[in-house]
Design a protein around this motif. Structure first.
Motif, short mmCIF file in Angstrom:
data_model
loop_
_atom_site.label_atom_id
_atom_site.label_comp_id
_atom_site.label_asym_id
_atom_site.label_seq_id
_atom_site.Cartn_x
_atom_site.Cartn_y
_atom_site.Cartn_z
N SER A 1 0.85 -1.19 0.00
CA SER A 1 0.00 0.00 0.00
C SER A 1 0.89 1.24 0.00
O SER A 1 2.09 1.17 0.30
CB SER A 1 -0.89 0.03 1.25
N GLU A 2 0.26 2.35 -0.29
CA GLU A 2 1.01 3.61 -0.26
C GLU A 2 1.51 3.89 1.16
O GLU A 2 2.64 4.31 1.37
CB GLU A 2 0.12 4.75 -0.74
N ARG A 3 0.64 3.59 2.12
CA ARG A 3 1.02 3.83 3.52
C ARG A 3 2.25 2.99 3.89
O ARG A 3 3.18 3.45 4.54
CB ARG A 3 -0.17 3.47 4.42
N GLN A 4 2.24 1.72 3.44
CA GLN A 4 3.38 0.86 3.76
C GLN A 4 4.64 1.38 3.08
O GLN A 4 5.72 1.39 3.66
CB GLN A 4 3.05 -0.58 3.33
N MET A 5 4.50 1.83 1.83
CA MET A 5 5.67 2.38 1.11
C MET A 5 6.21 3.60 1.86
O MET A 5 7.43 3.74 2.04
CB MET A 5 5.26 2.77 -0.31
N GLN A 6 5.32 4.47 2.31
CA GLN A 6 5.78 5.67 3.03
C GLN A 6 6.46 5.29 4.34
O GLN A 6 7.47 5.89 4.73
CB GLN A 6 4.61 6.64 3.32
N THR A 7 5.94 4.27 5.00
CA THR A 7 6.58 3.79 6.24
C THR A 7 8.01 3.33 5.95
O THR A 7 8.95 3.69 6.65
CB THR A 7 5.77 2.62 6.85
N VAL A 8 8.15 2.55 4.88
CA VAL A 8 9.47 2.01 4.54
C VAL A 8 10.43 3.15 4.18
O VAL A 8 11.56 3.21 4.67
CB VAL A 8 9.34 0.99 3.38
N LEU A 9 9.95 4.08 3.35
CA LEU A 9 10.81 5.22 2.95
C LEU A 9 11.18 6.06 4.18
O LEU A 9 12.30 6.58 4.28
CB LEU A 9 10.12 6.07 1.89
N GLY A 10 10.25 6.14 5.12
CA GLY A 10 10.52 6.88 6.37
C GLY A 10 11.64 6.22 7.17
O GLY A 10 12.53 6.89 7.70
N TYR A 11 11.62 4.88 7.23
CA TYR A 11 12.69 4.18 7.95
C TYR A 11 14.03 4.36 7.23
O TYR A 11 15.08 4.49 7.88
CB TYR A 11 12.35 2.69 8.09
N ILE A 12 14.00 4.35 5.91
CA ILE A 12 15.26 4.53 5.16
C ILE A 12 15.85 5.91 5.48
O ILE A 12 17.04 6.07 5.74
CB ILE A 12 15.01 4.33 3.64
N GLN A 13 14.98 6.90 5.48
CA GLN A 13 15.42 8.27 5.81
C GLN A 13 16.01 8.32 7.21
O GLN A 13 17.07 8.92 7.44
CB GLN A 13 14.20 9.21 5.68
N LYS A 14 15.36 7.65 8.13
CA LYS A 14 15.82 7.61 9.52
C LYS A 14 17.21 6.95 9.59
O LYS A 14 18.10 7.40 10.32
CB LYS A 14 14.81 6.79 10.33
N GLY A 15 17.38 5.88 8.81
CA GLY A 15 18.68 5.20 8.77
C GLY A 15 19.78 6.15 8.34
O GLY A 15 20.87 6.21 8.94
N LEU A 16 19.50 6.94 7.31
CA LEU A 16 20.48 7.91 6.81
C LEU A 16 20.78 8.95 7.89
O LEU A 16 21.94 9.29 8.15
CB LEU A 16 19.96 8.59 5.54
#
Ligand SMILES: NC(=O)C1=CN([C@@H]2O[C@H](COP(=O)(O)OP(=O)(O)OC[C@H]3O[C@@H](n4cnc5c(N)ncnc54)[C@H](OP(=O)(O)O)[C@@H]3O)[C@@H](O)[C@H]2O)C=CC1
Ligand SMILES: O=C(O)CCC(=O)C(=O)O
Length: 488
Positions: A333-348
């Motif tokens: 879902s879009e929500r799941q994609m945004q969650t994943v991208l959010g975690y990637i950003q947090k990792g950076l």
């Protein structure tokens, strides 16, 4: 522009009938590979619909529990046969509705068939023990009895297998069911109910109500007519379900998150470890509670392993799960994609080093889907968010350690304890891992995902409510024990 000219509307399945929700409201279920494609419309139900379903399940329960176990098992065999006949259609619907590749969706549906046959057989097996009494003239034994109406709340990541591994044992042991699937995969769930209908299960034995988790899910948790609730999903909602059920004395079972580690020891077969890390971490776009997410590698082989892993990840083809050459589909879902991208950003932000991926995929043909590149980070430390929280996406976090002891310490440094793998040829390493790894499933030279239906499934620590599903373990949740003493 939405493509929904062919999209069908699916209704609730209550008391053996298809019924629109009392509110008459529906919601579109869309294809995560192309947000403009509507897979179907599903009911946005209300408490009134749930009440009807609970009533239907209660009415059906007395006759159903009075059937013999083998007779109930016969219904499960029939359902398995019907599901097998519709396997291709159901698998394609699953792919269109939540994105996993068609071979994965077919595999999951076939697993649903196998689970039904397994529990059909359970209808023939023993449901009690004879226990010696201190009274030489007495007969003492246990008998297992059904709980009543069971509420089944399921997520979108295994929209066929998880409902079946809850519903099949529930009904074979004499319970009736009110099923609330994830709204994101409610069309696939409705197709499963079409199979229930075609198999001729008595009306009311299995009922489905679709709608918001906060309304129908919470309604199940709070409903006085529901004796037990089985849930798979997020950590947060799971705990809420447990608290709600406990507050009114209902039995509950929770399967929640994971932060599953793989340890690659210095003596590992690195090709095997790479293959299993990629498969365990990235298949189903990383959306499995058993997915590998922390990759803990001994420094002696770190560079070679990393190189091989990056080569393998670079070769993965991302695309629509229906396309034959796709290896990894979109997020569900879009929500799941945004969650994943959010975690990637947090990792950076927290200082992890991105080795590959990290972005949304917007290549021509994929721009309307919820695709994220397979992503690998290194220099991840155990305190970083991406090493602690369940991401549920195609993200691997490499953690370098010097010794196996340190690897085990890092692997156990998590509030979750669902599944864990090690790659090693050394029997001492294997035994240490089996003994010291705090996880419900410990796997040696095998990926962390991919559970077998005949074995107990569940986690330690905060991954579950400490019960087990599947295999013969399921009888523990879906029945109550009566201890009987008889004297002539
Ligand atoms: N362990 C696992 O297998 C899974 C873990 N997850 C994790 O959870 C995260 C979020 O996923 P999400 O789909 O939101 O998971 P949720 O826990 O929200 O959903 C799981 C199920 O619970 C229902 N639900 C939602 N709120 C309530 C409530 N208050 N009471 C009872 N039932 C409720 C949902 O309904 P509805 O869909 O209608 O909201 C769905 O059927 C993921 O990113 C992942 O980390 C997700 C799925 C599976
Ligand atoms: O690994 C599997 O096969 C099962 C995973 C699972 O149960 C889940 O993700 O909820």
């Amino acid at each position: 522009m939405s493509v929904h000219t062919q999209a069908q509307t699916y209704q609730n399945y209550i008391g053996g009938e298809w019924r629109p929700s009392a509110s008459n409201q529906v919601e579109a279920s869309i294809n995560p590979a192309n947000r403009h494609e509507v897979v179907g419309y599903v009911q946005k139900s209300s408490a009134e619909d749930l009440n009807q379903a609970v009533e239907a399940a209660r009415s059906a329960q007395t006759a159903w529990r009075k059937l013999s176990g083998p007779a109930r098992g016969e219904y499960l065999y029939r359902l398995a046969d019907v599901l097998e006949r519709h396997l291709d259609d159901i698998a394609a619907t699953m792919t269109r509705e939540m994105g996993k590749t068609l071979p994965e969706a077919k595999g999951e549906t076939a697993r649903g068939v196998a689970i039904l046959r397994y529990y059909a057989g359970e209808g023939m097996r023993k449901i009690g023990d004879v226990i010696p009494s201190t009274d030489s003239e007495g007969l003492m034994f246990t008998s297992r009895v059904p709980l009543g109406v069971v509420g089944v709340i399921t997520p979108w990541n295994f929209p066929v297998a998880i409902p079946i591994w809850k519903i099949a044992p529930a009904i074979v042991y004499g319970n009736t069911v009110v099923f609330k699937p994830a709204q994101e995969t409610a069309v696939t769930a409705a197709k499963l109910m079409e199979c229930v209908d075609e198999a001729g299960l008595p009306p009311g034995v299995v009922n489905m109500v679709t709608g918001a988790g906060s309304v129908i899910g919470q309604g199940i948790v709070d409903h006085p007519g529901i004796a037990a609730v089985t849930f798979t999903g997020s950590d947060q909602v799971g705990k809420q379900v447990g608290l709600g059920a406990l507050a009114r004395g209902a039995k509950y079972q929770l399967e929640m998150g994971g932060k599953n580690p793989v340890i690659v020891a210095a003596d590992a077969d690195l090709d095997l470890a790479v293959e299993a890390t990629v498969s365990g971490g990235l298949r189903s776009t990383g959306q499995k509670c058993t997915a590998t997410s922390r990759v803990i590698v001994q420094s002696a082989v770190y560079d070679v392993f990393k190189q091989k892993l990056l080569e393998r990840v670079a070769a993965l083809k991302v695309g629509d799960g229906l396309a034959p050459d796709t290896w990894m589909g979109p997020c569900a879902s879009e929500r799941q994609m945004q969650t994943v991208l959010g975690y990637i950003q947090k990792g950076l932000e927290e200082g992890a080093v991105l080795l590959c991926g990290g972005k949304r995929v917007t290549a021509p043909g994929l721009e309307h889907g919820f695709y994220v590149e397979p992503t690998v980070f290194e220099n991840v430390t155990p305190d970083m968010t991406i090493a602690r929280e369940e991401i549920f996406g195609p993200v691997l976090a490499l953690i370098k350690v010097d010794t196996l002891q340190e690897a085990l310490q890092v692997a156990n440094d998590s509030r979750f304890g669902l599944s864990a793998s090690i790659f090693t040829r050394d029997i001492g390493n294997m035994l240490a891992f089996i003994r010291d790894m705090d996880a419900g499933m410990v796997r040696i030279n095998a990926e962390s995902a991919g559970v077998e239906l005949q074995a107990p499934f569940g986690g330690m620590k905060q991954s579950s409510s400490h019960s087990r599903e599947q295999g013969q373990a399921a009888i523990e949740f879906f029945t109550a024990i009566k201890t009987v003493f008889v004297k002539g």
